[in-house]
Design a protein around this motif. Sequence first.
Motif, PDB file in Angstrom:
ATOM      1  N   PHE A 142      24.297 -33.552 -33.588  1.00 43.50           N
ATOM      2  CA  PHE A 142      25.009 -32.967 -32.459  1.00 43.50           C
ATOM      3  C   PHE A 142      24.859 -31.448 -32.553  1.00 43.50           C
ATOM      4  N   LYS A 143      24.228 -30.876 -31.550  1.00 46.53           N
ATOM      5  CA  LYS A 143      23.869 -29.448 -31.598  1.00 46.53           C
ATOM      6  C   LYS A 143      25.086 -28.535 -31.613  1.00 46.53           C
ATOM      7  N   HIS A 144      26.160 -28.989 -30.957  1.00 51.39           N
ATOM      8  CA  HIS A 144      27.348 -28.140 -30.811  1.00 51.39           C
ATOM      9  C   HIS A 144      28.320 -28.311 -31.980  1.00 51.39           C
ATOM     10  N   LEU A 145      27.944 -29.149 -32.972  1.00 45.42           N
ATOM     11  CA  LEU A 145      28.826 -29.364 -34.127  1.00 45.42           C
ATOM     12  C   LEU A 145      28.206 -28.788 -35.390  1.00 45.42           C
ATOM     13  N   THR A 146      29.051 -28.280 -36.278  1.00 43.41           N
ATOM     14  CA  THR A 146      28.563 -27.770 -37.556  1.00 43.41           C
ATOM     15  C   THR A 146      28.063 -28.916 -38.436  1.00 43.41           C
TER      16      THR A 146
ATOM     17  N   LYS B 129      30.930 -31.060 -39.447  1.00 46.20           N
ATOM     18  CA  LYS B 129      31.430 -31.905 -38.350  1.00 46.20           C
ATOM     19  C   LYS B 129      30.449 -33.027 -38.030  1.00 46.20           C
ATOM     20  N   ASN B 130      29.160 -32.715 -38.142  1.00 38.81           N
ATOM     21  CA  ASN B 130      28.158 -33.764 -37.940  1.00 38.81           C
ATOM     22  C   ASN B 130      28.335 -34.879 -38.952  1.00 38.81           C
TER      23      ASN B 130
ATOM     24  N   TYR C  58      25.256 -24.393 -37.782  1.00 39.04           N
ATOM     25  CA  TYR C  58      24.910 -25.307 -36.698  1.00 39.04           C
ATOM     26  C   TYR C  58      23.465 -25.766 -36.890  1.00 39.04           C
TER      27      TYR C  58
ATOM     28  N   SER D 137      20.860 -25.620 -35.203  1.00 42.12           N
ATOM     29  CA  SER D 137      19.819 -24.649 -34.827  1.00 42.12           C
ATOM     30  C   SER D 137      19.590 -23.607 -35.923  1.00 42.12           C
ATOM     31  N   GLN D 138      20.554 -23.496 -36.857  1.00 40.96           N
ATOM     32  CA  GLN D 138      20.421 -22.506 -37.941  1.00 40.96           C
ATOM     33  C   GLN D 138      19.826 -23.125 -39.210  1.00 40.96           C
TER      34      GLN D 138
ATOM     35  N   ARG E 144      17.853 -30.325 -41.683  1.00 44.19           N
ATOM     36  CA  ARG E 144      18.451 -31.164 -40.634  1.00 44.19           C
ATOM     37  C   ARG E 144      18.368 -32.640 -40.995  1.00 44.19           C
TER      38      ARG E 144
END
Length: 237
Positions: free
Chosen positions: A86-90, A93-94, A129, A131-132, A138
């Motif tokens: 989930f891109k919007h979760l850290t 949180k993922n 996140y 993306s980082q 990932r």
Amino acid sequence: MGILVDNVSKGFGDFKAVDQVSIEVKTGSLVALLGPSGSGKSTLLRLIAGLEQPDSGRIYLTGRDATHQSVQDRRIGFVFQHYALFKHLTVRKNIAFGLEIHKTPKARIANRVEELIELVQLKGLGDRYPSQLSGGQRQRVALARALALEPQVLLLDEPFGALDAKVRKDLRSWLRRLHDTVHVTTVFVTHDQEEAMEVSDELVVMNHGRVEQVGSAAELYDHPASPFVMSFIGPVN
Ligand code: ADP
Ligand code: MG
């Protein structure tokens, strides 16, 4: 037995993607499902997961007939080639996502997430996140998330397929070491024979929807029986 696939077939129209396949995965072992593109590996994995229903045959998980069990009841951990993070979760949180859905107590979630972050060697990156992160990082998050609910079976579909060669190699040996610690019954799908041989306890070679050969890496080298195995090892004299 961790996983028992008993004479399972699955067709799409007239085409048999999986054709009378039987495989056994011992509890706690890591089996590589190896075969060329289109040989039915992903379909077989989806059948084990309950994402597809077989036309015939049965699937047993830890000794129980799971053929008609729902995906949830099968308690499967799944990792795909393309990180479904989930891109919007850290990162934290993922990893916590499945635990939160199952209404796990908060303190327990926090402990478990830290334990998993340590297990996949992402200490210090919990607040980042997706993306980082690098591609390899990932996939390690995806693996931690898949392990969070202590699945009875872990299914990995070309998990390193999108990564570059160097990262792939590192993750291969890393996964092997991780499995030696966690011992979860695992099926690892790949079309890369080197990867399959290095990572697994045993290989199941598929071609055209059928199982062509089963054995350890050493057995395949000594007795390359199937056309696909011979294509990369060559016949022995
Ligand atoms: P692999 O993972 O070994 O590359 P797949 O299991 O994805 O192979 O696919 C095996 C064959 O089944 C392929 O020819 C593919 O096109 C076909 N196939 C897979 N899923 C479907 C589907 N939902 N509908 C039609 N054909 C499918
Ligand atoms: Mg596939």
